[in-house]
Design an enzyme around this catalytic site. Structure first.
Site, PDB file in Angstrom:
ATOM      1  N   GLY A  86       0.828  -1.204   0.000  1.00  0.00           N
ATOM      2  CA  GLY A  86       0.000   0.000   0.000  1.00  0.00           C
ATOM      3  C   GLY A  86       0.862   1.254   0.000  1.00  0.00           C
ATOM      4  O   GLY A  86       0.688   2.157  -0.831  1.00  0.00           O
ATOM      5  N   LEU A  88       5.234  -9.081 -16.635  1.00  0.00           N
ATOM      6  CA  LEU A  88       5.910 -10.330 -16.990  1.00  0.00           C
ATOM      7  C   LEU A  88       7.400 -10.252 -16.680  1.00  0.00           C
ATOM      8  O   LEU A  88       8.235 -10.805 -17.419  1.00  0.00           O
ATOM      9  CB  LEU A  88       5.676 -10.615 -18.487  1.00  0.00           C
ATOM     10  CG  LEU A  88       4.192 -10.575 -18.930  1.00  0.00           C
ATOM     11  CD1 LEU A  88       4.065 -10.531 -20.445  1.00  0.00           C
ATOM     12  CD2 LEU A  88       3.437 -11.786 -18.371  1.00  0.00           C
ATOM     13  N   ASP A 132       5.045  -2.840  -7.838  1.00  0.00           N
ATOM     14  CA  ASP A 132       4.385  -1.672  -7.235  1.00  0.00           C
ATOM     15  C   ASP A 132       4.763  -0.395  -7.988  1.00  0.00           C
ATOM     16  O   ASP A 132       3.919   0.486  -8.201  1.00  0.00           O
ATOM     17  CB  ASP A 132       4.784  -1.539  -5.756  1.00  0.00           C
ATOM     18  CG  ASP A 132       4.252  -2.688  -4.923  1.00  0.00           C
ATOM     19  OD1 ASP A 132       3.216  -3.273  -5.304  1.00  0.00           O
ATOM     20  OD2 ASP A 132       4.872  -3.006  -3.898  1.00  0.00           O
ATOM     21  N   GLY A 148      16.761  -1.994  -2.052  1.00  0.00           N
ATOM     22  CA  GLY A 148      15.842  -1.371  -1.104  1.00  0.00           C
ATOM     23  C   GLY A 148      14.412  -1.360  -1.604  1.00  0.00           C
ATOM     24  O   GLY A 148      14.092  -1.931  -2.656  1.00  0.00           O
TER      25      GLY A 148
HETATM   26  P1  ATP Z   1       7.589  -7.665  -7.403  1.00  0.00           P
HETATM   27  O1  ATP Z   1       6.703  -8.676  -6.716  1.00  0.00           O
HETATM   28  O2  ATP Z   1       9.056  -8.022  -7.405  1.00  0.00           O
HETATM   29  O3  ATP Z   1       7.335  -6.259  -7.000  1.00  0.00           O
HETATM   30  P2  ATP Z   1       5.972  -8.306  -9.704  1.00  0.00           P
HETATM   31  O4  ATP Z   1       6.107  -9.795  -9.813  1.00  0.00           O
HETATM   32  O5  ATP Z   1       4.709  -7.751  -9.186  1.00  0.00           O
HETATM   33  O6  ATP Z   1       7.227  -7.701  -8.952  1.00  0.00           O
HETATM   34  P3  ATP Z   1       7.184  -8.076 -12.313  1.00  0.00           P
HETATM   35  O7  ATP Z   1       6.350  -8.589 -13.417  1.00  0.00           O
HETATM   36  O8  ATP Z   1       8.301  -8.928 -11.828  1.00  0.00           O
HETATM   37  O9  ATP Z   1       6.214  -7.628 -11.132  1.00  0.00           O
HETATM   38  O10 ATP Z   1       7.847  -6.681 -12.722  1.00  0.00           O
HETATM   39  C1  ATP Z   1       7.088  -5.522 -13.012  1.00  0.00           C
HETATM   40  C2  ATP Z   1       7.785  -4.739 -14.106  1.00  0.00           C
HETATM   41  O11 ATP Z   1       9.111  -4.383 -13.672  1.00  0.00           O
HETATM   42  C3  ATP Z   1       7.978  -5.518 -15.406  1.00  0.00           C
HETATM   43  O12 ATP Z   1       6.827  -5.454 -16.219  1.00  0.00           O
HETATM   44  C4  ATP Z   1       9.191  -4.807 -16.008  1.00  0.00           C
HETATM   45  O13 ATP Z   1       8.807  -3.616 -16.680  1.00  0.00           O
HETATM   46  C5  ATP Z   1      10.004  -4.417 -14.764  1.00  0.00           C
HETATM   47  N1  ATP Z   1      11.016  -5.461 -14.505  1.00  0.00           N
HETATM   48  C6  ATP Z   1      10.922  -6.527 -13.684  1.00  0.00           C
HETATM   49  N2  ATP Z   1      12.037  -7.294 -13.745  1.00  0.00           N
HETATM   50  C7  ATP Z   1      12.852  -6.683 -14.643  1.00  0.00           C
HETATM   51  C8  ATP Z   1      14.150  -6.959 -15.166  1.00  0.00           C
HETATM   52  N3  ATP Z   1      14.834  -8.059 -14.786  1.00  0.00           N
HETATM   53  N4  ATP Z   1      14.689  -6.107 -16.066  1.00  0.00           N
HETATM   54  C9  ATP Z   1      14.018  -4.989 -16.455  1.00  0.00           C
HETATM   55  N5  ATP Z   1      12.788  -4.669 -16.005  1.00  0.00           N
HETATM   56  C10 ATP Z   1      12.211  -5.498 -15.117  1.00  0.00           C
END
Ligand code: ATP
Length: 299
Positions: free
Chosen positions: A40, A213, A244, A281
């Site tokens: 949040g 993704l 987030d 962080g």
């Molecule tokens: P988290 O739980 O770690 O906050 P999430 O699983 O909700 O993340 P992700 O799909 O992993 O979300 O990541 C969100 C966005 O962050 C992706 O759509 C991408 O734009 C960016 N991102 C994540 N990992 C990478 C990476 N290895 N390199 C560049 N961009 C990334």
């Protein structure tokens, strides 16, 4: 137009250990650090740093952590309504990291789980039709559903990020306008991936679906044909808060321009999350106000 984020706030305490602590052992730690987190708070701060007028409604306890949370949030451009839960502690995480980059996390949810619907509803009583209400999975199911129902009744736009995942979230989709999920959440809640997962959510009443993704970028399904935006290459240090950052910036980008979620909103979110993953962080890793300004100036 005003945004309300109703969710959790937590203090993240990180300690480096050489080996995992075993039952009964006392061991040394090093590199201690503390940051503010909680989905949040993360999303509210991201939206506020983008320049969107944002209120965070979040439960806290009544001990020293509540004070520390209030002080840290006071440094952010977000309005805070911290709802004190008598007899409870604020939520916090203890994060053990090892030199080879592994981590183990223990998180308390006493404050978030016990936020009562009536207290949260009171905190958003002045929200107007067309305002935005943003939810994640940390509050109790009863409170989340009550808030979504009330927002829908008052024509407040609802955005939902079903994380941490609960199976009962399946029942909430008819109350959600904008859904943000990662690939694992999409598969768990729809049994499908990618475009097919979005189609399932549209059929349940969700207007716009954003699937993130990871390093493969993100997909938006809503107004027209689904569109994909590639991730930006990044020197990945710590992916905490990537999702987030993505959600907060995409929403802020669209609402500040008065549009639906669109390709530009995903491009802005992609640029911002590439910065987040390149730093260690939580809140401290998110793009600053100046960085957000530069990202959102990209047309
Ligand atoms: P988290 O739980 O770690 O906050 P999430 O699983 O909700 O993340 P992700 O799909 O992993 O979300 O990541 C969100 C966005 O962050 C992706 O759509 C991408 O734009 C960016 N991102 C994540 N990992 C990478 C990476 N290895 N390199 C560049 N961009 C990334």
């Amino acid at each position: 137009m005003h945004a309300y984020v109703i969710g959790n706030v937590a203090v993240d305490e990180t300690i480096r250990v050489e080996q995992w602590p075993l039952a009964g052992a006392s061991i040394f730690g090093s590199h201690g650090s503390s940051d503010l987190g909680g989905k949040g708070a993360n999303q509210a701060v991201v939206m506020a740093r983008c320049g969107l007028s944002t209120t965070l409604v979040a439960p806290v306890g009544v001990e020293f952590r509540a004070q520390s949370i209030a002080e840290r949030l006071a440094a952010e451009p977000v309005e805070c309504r911290l709802l004190r839960q008598e007899g409870r502690s604020s939520d916090f995480s203890i994060i053990f990291t090892t030199p080879d980059g592994e981590n183990a996390i223990v998180t308390t949810t006493d404050a978030a789980e016990n936020l009562r619907p009536e207290d949260a509803l009171l905190a958003i009583r002045e929200a107007q039709p067309g305002d935005l209400a943003v939810f994640q999975g940390n509050l109790s199911e009863v409170t989340t559903e009550a808030l979504l129902r009330e927002a829908r009744r008052r024509s407040i736009v609802t955005a939902f990020n079903p994380s941490p995942l609960r199976p009962s979230f399946q029942d909430l989709w008819p109350l959600v306008d904008l859904a943000f999920l990662n690939a694992g959440e999409a598969m768990a809640l729809t049994g499908e991936s990618s475009d097919a997962a979005a189609a399932v959510l549209h059929a349940r009443g969700v207007r716009d679906v954003v699937l993130t993704l990871g390093a493969d970028g993100a997909l938006l399904s809503g107004g027209g044909a689904p569109l994909r935006v590639a991730a930006m290459p990044a020197n990945v240090v710590d992916t905490t808060g990537a999702g987030d950052t993505f959600m907060g910036v995409a929403l802020a980008s669209a609402f500040l321009r008065g549009t639906r979620l669109d390709e530009l909103a995903l491009i802005h979110a992609t640029r911002a999350s590439a910065l987040t993953v390149s730093r260690k962080g939580t809140l401290g890793a998110f793009p600053s106000i100046e960085e957000m300004r530069a990202i959102l100036a990209h047309l």
